[in-house]
Design a protein around this motif. Sequence first.
Motif, mmCIF file in Angstrom:
data_model
loop_
_atom_site.group_PDB
_atom_site.id
_atom_site.type_symbol
_atom_site.label_atom_id
_atom_site.label_comp_id
_atom_site.label_asym_id
_atom_site.label_seq_id
_atom_site.Cartn_x
_atom_site.Cartn_y
_atom_site.Cartn_z
ATOM 1 N N TRP A 71 -5.194 -3.499 4.616
ATOM 2 C CA TRP A 71 -6.162 -4.370 5.272
ATOM 3 C C TRP A 71 -6.024 -4.175 6.778
ATOM 4 C CZ3 TRP A 71 -7.097 -9.800 2.853
ATOM 5 C CH2 TRP A 71 -7.187 -9.691 1.466
ATOM 6 N N SER A 72 -7.034 -3.616 7.429
ATOM 7 C CA SER A 72 -7.013 -3.400 8.881
ATOM 8 C C SER A 72 -7.366 -4.707 9.581
ATOM 9 C CB SER A 72 -8.013 -2.323 9.282
ATOM 10 O OG SER A 72 -7.660 -1.104 8.702
ATOM 11 N N ILE A 73 -6.443 -5.171 10.422
ATOM 12 C CA ILE A 73 -6.620 -6.457 11.084
ATOM 13 C C ILE A 73 -6.382 -6.322 12.588
ATOM 14 C CG2 ILE A 73 -6.014 -7.909 9.111
ATOM 15 C CD1 ILE A 73 -3.143 -8.020 10.283
ATOM 16 N N GLU A 74 -6.956 -7.255 13.337
ATOM 17 C CA GLU A 74 -6.674 -7.350 14.771
ATOM 18 C C GLU A 74 -6.694 -8.824 15.148
ATOM 19 O OE1 GLU A 74 -9.672 -5.133 16.829
ATOM 20 O OE2 GLU A 74 -11.268 -6.520 16.297
ATOM 21 N N LEU A 75 -5.832 -9.203 16.078
ATOM 22 C CA LEU A 75 -5.746 -10.596 16.517
ATOM 23 C C LEU A 75 -7.064 -11.006 17.163
ATOM 24 C CD1 LEU A 75 -3.953 -13.115 16.860
ATOM 25 C CD2 LEU A 75 -3.325 -12.207 19.098
#
Length: 125
Positions: A71-75
């Motif tokens: 799962w590609s996530i960013e803040l």
Amino acid sequence: MKALSVRGDYIMQMIEGTKKIEYRTWQTKYRGPLLMCSTAKKVAGAVPGYAICIVNLKDIEWSDFDECFHWSIELQDLIEPVPVKGQLKLFNVDDSMITPVKDKKAWKAKIEPLIYKPRKRKNKR
């Protein structure tokens, strides 16, 4: 808002920017804001049982190497810490409970007392 239970130390890594992929054995069609809720497990340096940030779930890809979904996530946002009881899979949390924070210094001051710090054991001889 959609929410996900994750170990607290992993959430702290997401906030620091060192964790950009969450590994899961399952996937979802959902993309977008995701409230990160720390599990109740007490892990040193983490805030057990609280939601403390929102990440943006950008994409999910299968990895043959790891045999799991990445799962590609960013803040996206830091939020006022709010106690949340975690659940399996994605779950919903009422939007009215979530208050974004703009001042990271003030946020750190609110988080600091909630961080689990294990006591040092005394050596028995």
